[in-house]
Write a protein that holds these residues in place. Structure first.
Motif, mmCIF file in Angstrom:
data_model
loop_
_atom_site.group_PDB
_atom_site.id
_atom_site.type_symbol
_atom_site.label_atom_id
_atom_site.label_comp_id
_atom_site.label_asym_id
_atom_site.label_seq_id
_atom_site.Cartn_x
_atom_site.Cartn_y
_atom_site.Cartn_z
ATOM 1 N N ASP A 484 0.837 -1.200 0.000
ATOM 2 C CA ASP A 484 0.000 0.000 0.000
ATOM 3 C C ASP A 484 0.879 1.260 0.000
ATOM 4 O OD1 ASP A 484 -2.041 -1.801 0.172
ATOM 5 O OD2 ASP A 484 -2.710 -1.217 2.180
ATOM 6 N N ALA A 485 1.920 1.246 0.838
ATOM 7 C CA ALA A 485 2.809 2.405 0.920
ATOM 8 C C ALA A 485 3.510 2.649 -0.413
ATOM 9 C CB ALA A 485 3.828 2.197 2.039
ATOM 10 N N GLN A 486 3.953 1.573 -1.044
ATOM 11 C CA GLN A 486 4.625 1.729 -2.335
ATOM 12 C C GLN A 486 3.661 2.230 -3.408
ATOM 13 O OE1 GLN A 486 6.808 -1.741 -3.532
ATOM 14 N NE2 GLN A 486 8.435 -1.381 -2.036
ATOM 15 N N ARG A 487 2.394 1.847 -3.316
ATOM 16 C CA ARG A 487 1.393 2.323 -4.276
ATOM 17 C C ARG A 487 1.206 3.840 -4.147
ATOM 18 N NH1 ARG A 487 -0.316 3.750 -8.478
ATOM 19 N NH2 ARG A 487 -2.531 4.267 -8.709
ATOM 20 N N VAL A 488 1.192 4.348 -2.917
ATOM 21 C CA VAL A 488 1.091 5.789 -2.707
ATOM 22 C C VAL A 488 2.308 6.489 -3.311
ATOM 23 C CG1 VAL A 488 1.004 7.618 -0.973
ATOM 24 C CG2 VAL A 488 -0.313 5.514 -0.626
ATOM 25 N N ALA A 489 3.501 5.928 -3.085
ATOM 26 C CA ALA A 489 4.722 6.510 -3.633
ATOM 27 C C ALA A 489 4.659 6.554 -5.156
ATOM 28 C CB ALA A 489 5.938 5.701 -3.170
ATOM 29 N N GLU A 490 4.219 5.473 -5.746
ATOM 30 C CA GLU A 490 4.121 5.405 -7.201
ATOM 31 C C GLU A 490 3.175 6.473 -7.744
ATOM 32 O OE1 GLU A 490 3.108 2.009 -10.609
ATOM 33 O OE2 GLU A 490 2.477 1.732 -8.538
ATOM 34 N N ALA A 491 2.058 6.679 -7.057
ATOM 35 C CA ALA A 491 1.068 7.659 -7.515
ATOM 36 C C ALA A 491 1.611 9.084 -7.468
ATOM 37 C CB ALA A 491 -0.199 7.549 -6.673
ATOM 38 N N LEU A 492 2.515 9.349 -6.543
ATOM 39 C CA LEU A 492 3.051 10.702 -6.370
ATOM 40 C C LEU A 492 4.410 10.900 -7.030
ATOM 41 C CD1 LEU A 492 2.087 11.335 -2.632
ATOM 42 C CD2 LEU A 492 0.980 12.279 -4.662
ATOM 43 N N GLY A 493 4.974 9.851 -7.596
ATOM 44 C CA GLY A 493 6.293 9.967 -8.208
ATOM 45 C C GLY A 493 7.426 9.993 -7.220
ATOM 46 N N ILE A 494 7.178 9.444 -6.031
ATOM 47 C CA ILE A 494 8.204 9.373 -4.994
ATOM 48 C C ILE A 494 8.963 8.054 -5.154
ATOM 49 C CG2 ILE A 494 8.597 9.251 -2.493
ATOM 50 C CD1 ILE A 494 6.034 10.923 -2.166
ATOM 51 N N PRO A 495 10.301 8.063 -5.150
ATOM 52 C CA PRO A 495 11.044 6.811 -5.341
ATOM 53 C C PRO A 495 10.777 5.804 -4.227
ATOM 54 C CG PRO A 495 12.517 8.576 -4.639
ATOM 55 C CD PRO A 495 11.203 9.219 -4.952
ATOM 56 N N LEU A 496 10.820 4.525 -4.567
ATOM 57 C CA LEU A 496 10.552 3.480 -3.584
ATOM 58 C C LEU A 496 11.596 3.469 -2.466
ATOM 59 C CD1 LEU A 496 9.295 0.463 -5.743
ATOM 60 C CD2 LEU A 496 8.014 2.375 -4.744
ATOM 61 N N SER A 497 12.762 4.032 -2.740
ATOM 62 C CA SER A 497 13.791 4.099 -1.691
ATOM 63 C C SER A 497 13.363 5.018 -0.552
ATOM 64 C CB SER A 497 15.120 4.572 -2.279
ATOM 65 O OG SER A 497 14.981 5.855 -2.876
ATOM 66 N N SER A 498 12.339 5.839 -0.795
ATOM 67 C CA SER A 498 11.823 6.729 0.246
ATOM 68 C C SER A 498 10.655 6.118 1.007
ATOM 69 C CB SER A 498 11.386 8.063 -0.377
ATOM 70 O OG SER A 498 12.500 8.744 -0.921
ATOM 71 N N VAL A 499 10.398 4.839 0.765
ATOM 72 C CA VAL A 499 9.360 4.108 1.496
ATOM 73 C C VAL A 499 10.053 3.231 2.518
ATOM 74 C CG1 VAL A 499 7.464 2.462 1.324
ATOM 75 C CG2 VAL A 499 7.845 4.120 -0.514
ATOM 76 N N GLU A 500 9.704 3.379 3.789
ATOM 77 C CA GLU A 500 10.416 2.653 4.828
ATOM 78 C C GLU A 500 9.479 2.152 5.924
ATOM 79 O OE1 GLU A 500 13.113 5.765 5.988
ATOM 80 O OE2 GLU A 500 11.835 6.352 7.677
ATOM 81 N N LYS A 501 9.892 1.037 6.516
ATOM 82 C CA LYS A 501 9.136 0.475 7.626
ATOM 83 C C LYS A 501 9.504 1.205 8.898
ATOM 84 C CE LYS A 501 8.161 -3.959 9.910
ATOM 85 N NZ LYS A 501 8.488 -5.405 9.950
ATOM 86 N N SER A 502 8.493 1.510 9.728
ATOM 87 C CA SER A 502 8.747 2.231 10.970
ATOM 88 C C SER A 502 7.663 1.913 11.985
ATOM 89 C CB SER A 502 8.779 3.742 10.715
ATOM 90 O OG SER A 502 8.835 4.460 11.932
ATOM 91 N N THR A 503 8.085 1.675 13.213
ATOM 92 C CA THR A 503 7.121 1.428 14.286
ATOM 93 C C THR A 503 6.591 2.723 14.878
ATOM 94 O OG1 THR A 503 8.951 1.263 15.863
ATOM 95 C CG2 THR A 503 8.160 -0.791 14.879
ATOM 96 N N ASP A 504 7.053 3.866 14.353
ATOM 97 C CA ASP A 504 6.584 5.157 14.853
ATOM 98 C C ASP A 504 5.230 5.552 14.267
ATOM 99 O OD1 ASP A 504 8.854 5.477 16.382
ATOM 100 O OD2 ASP A 504 9.933 6.590 14.833
#
Length: 555
Positions: A484-504
């Motif tokens: 889901d997070a990667q799909r949002v990145a793809e829609a906005l043109g944000i690189p997948l390297s800026s998608v990260e797992k976080s417990t925050d």
């Protein structure tokens, strides 16, 4: 045993004093120069003691750092390679150990993924302390009124060894950098130190030990740190003596001394000089006399010293002498405090073999890109964009010298399938604030509307959070939301390297960073892999490095 003469008596390599356990083994420079330094609060370079952290306000002179010690840590390992197993048990007994990371385990940065050959990079935090709790280091550093007080991590350098062992990068952090320090628990006393925001980075060492400094670096950079190493003052003197001196260069006669008592006392003639003993200490402490009299210039001088020392350790034929190697091994092991993963000569020897695979021409020394803080006079903060880029290059194991035959690995698509766009709940946070610029009002709502227009109808602005982020990032809490997070990145043109797992975060969360303060098209993340100019890179094989002397300090 005899001792060499450096400001009285300085131990020869085989006679360096062993330090006490951790609370007494961080006896390092507050800088001879610091003993004579400017009053607290005067300018950036002085680094007054009026900052958040244990110990409260203290004389500025206590802030003088052994930046040189971090440099020597790296070369100490290189130098001990040949001496590896000499009187093994004795050398093992010299090495002091401490916990690697004393922050919350769940907050640790993720370990890097192995490359196609199964290799992973190695990250080592090199540390130096300004403590004074042994007679030898007290004598070398002075500042009698600071004896046995809480140490400061005034030397901080991250050494990154590439997965394929072809290149090495070193990133130093200015000692006046303001960072967020996480909660840390002292492994000995069990005391819990609460988290701090915008605190001096060197406060971290006094909050339970070097493991808190490691936790602070991981929080700032998201780089997984495998080991740490600290060294004491006498080590730099003895090591420089053991290899016959280290060549340094100045572009004019220099004398680091003023009528008001400022300066390290360094006095050199124009050109190249082999320095050791007291002169080596003076060079590594000198702030008054180099360039603009700041700690940034001092760090540059220390880089020159480290590069030269690495070359000497590798090229100086006199080190083929077993006696010299033995002395160097004694010096290095007695000076070191390390984590358990490096706590034996065998482990240090194995590490030295890995480090020695890298030719000096593939070693790059850098300083974390920084800028002055708008709200804290004399302090600095990571430079928005540039600092994050440098940390990304390290995380992605991209050589800072630009000589990688391969580009960084392409972003990998998650195997977790994404839900339909209108079923993906997205929280949007405004992270556009920087140390020099206020947040862009309404930015979270603006991007939430943008997402809704693209079909993400459950996107909503989170008005309660307004934290600053250098770069735009999308975080998710668990593997089932990665797609889901990667799909949002793809829609906005944000690189997948800026998608990260976080417990925050509790769900897919988009933090609009300082690199996207305006517009509806994200382009800032489409960056190349070149090192930022503000990192002030120096190549390890550059023998032409020469420090510029401040005209007010010539003779």
């Amino acid at each position: 045993m005899t001792r060499s003469s450096v400001r009285g008596e300085v131990p020869a390599a085989e006679d360096t004093m062993s330090l006490a356990p951790r609370d007494q083994d961080q006896d390092q420079d507050q800088d001879q120069e610091g003993d004579q330094d400017a009053p607290a609060g005067q300018g950036r370079g002085g680094g007054g003691r009026g900052e958040t952290g244990p110990g409260g306000d203290r004389p500025r002179r206590r802030r003088r750092v052994l930046r040189w010690s971090a440099m020597v840590l790296a070369v100490a390992i290189l130098g001990t390679a040949g001496a590896g197993y000499l009187y093994y048990r004795h050398l093992n007994g010299n090495i002091k150990k401490d916990d690697l990371n004393i922050g919350d385990e769940k907050d640790r940065a993720a370990k890097p993924t192995a490359n196609a050959a199964g290799q992973t990079p190695l990250n080592i935090l090199l540390l130096g302390s300004d403590a004074r709790n042994s007679k030898e280091n007290q004598k070398l550093g002075g500042a009698k009124d600071t004896y046995n007080t809480a140490p400061r991590a005034d030397v901080q350098m991250l050494l990154h060894l590439s997965a394929d062992r072809t290149n090495m990068s070193v990133v130093s952090m200015p000692r006046d950098t303001l960072v967020d320090i996480p909660e840390c628990t002292d492994p000995d006393s069990g005391k819990v130190y609460g988290a701090l925001t915008r605190a001096m980075t060197n406060d971290s060492l006094g909050r339970g030990g070097p493991g808190c400094t490691v936790a602070t670096w991981e929080k700032l950079t998201d780089i997984h740190i495998d080991h740490f190493m600290m060294i004491d003052f006498a080590g730099v003197v003895s090591m420089a003596d053991a290899i016959g001196g280290v060549p340094v260069c100045v572009d004019a006669n220099v004398h680091s001394h003023t009528s008001t008592g400022h300066g390290s006392g360094l006095k050199l003639e124009k050109g190249t000089t082999y320095i050791k003993g007291e002169q080596a200490l003076q060079w590594l402490r000198t702030r008054y006399g180099f360039e603009d009299n700041t700690d940034i210039a001092r760090a540059r001088a220390q880089h020159q010293y480290m590069n030269a020392m690495v070359r000497e350790l590798r090229e100086n034929a006199t080190l083929s002498s077993p006696n010299k190697l033995r002395k160097l091994a004694e010096t290095a092991t007695e000076a070191l405090t390390v984590d358990d993963g490096l706590g034996t000569v065998a482990k240090l020897y194995d590490l030295s073999k890995e480090l020695k695979k890298v030719p000096t021409k593939r070693i790059t020394m850098t300083t974390m890109p920084w800028q002055y803080s708008a709200s804290d006079s004399g302090r600095v903060v990571p430079r928005p964009g540039d600092a994050a880029k440098l940390f990304r290059l390290i995380r992605e194991d991209i050589a800072l010298d630009g000589k990688d035959k391969k580009k960084s690995a392409k972003d990998e698509k998650s195997s977790d399938p994404a839900a339909a766009d209108d079923e993906i709940a997205v929280q949007v946070r405004n992270g556009t604030r920087t140390d020099t610029e206020a947040s862009v009002g309404g930015r979270a709502s603006e991007i939430a509307r943008l997402l809704a227009g693209k079909g993400f109808t459950q996107a909503a602005a989170d008005a309660s959070v307004n934290a600053g982020e250098d770069t735009t990032v999308i975080r998710y809490p668990s593997a089932d939301l990665e797609g889901d997070a990667q799909r949002v990145a793809e829609a906005l043109g944000i690189p997948l390297s800026s998608v990260e797992k976080s417990t925050d975060v509790s769900g897919v969360t988009l933090v609009v960073g300082a690199d996207w303060r305006a517009g509806t098209k994200y382009t800032a993340g489409q960056d190349d892999d070149s090192i930022p100019d503000t990192a002030q890179a120096i190549n390890g094989s550059d023998k032409k490095q020469c420090m510029h002397v401040n005209p007010d300090y010539t003779w």
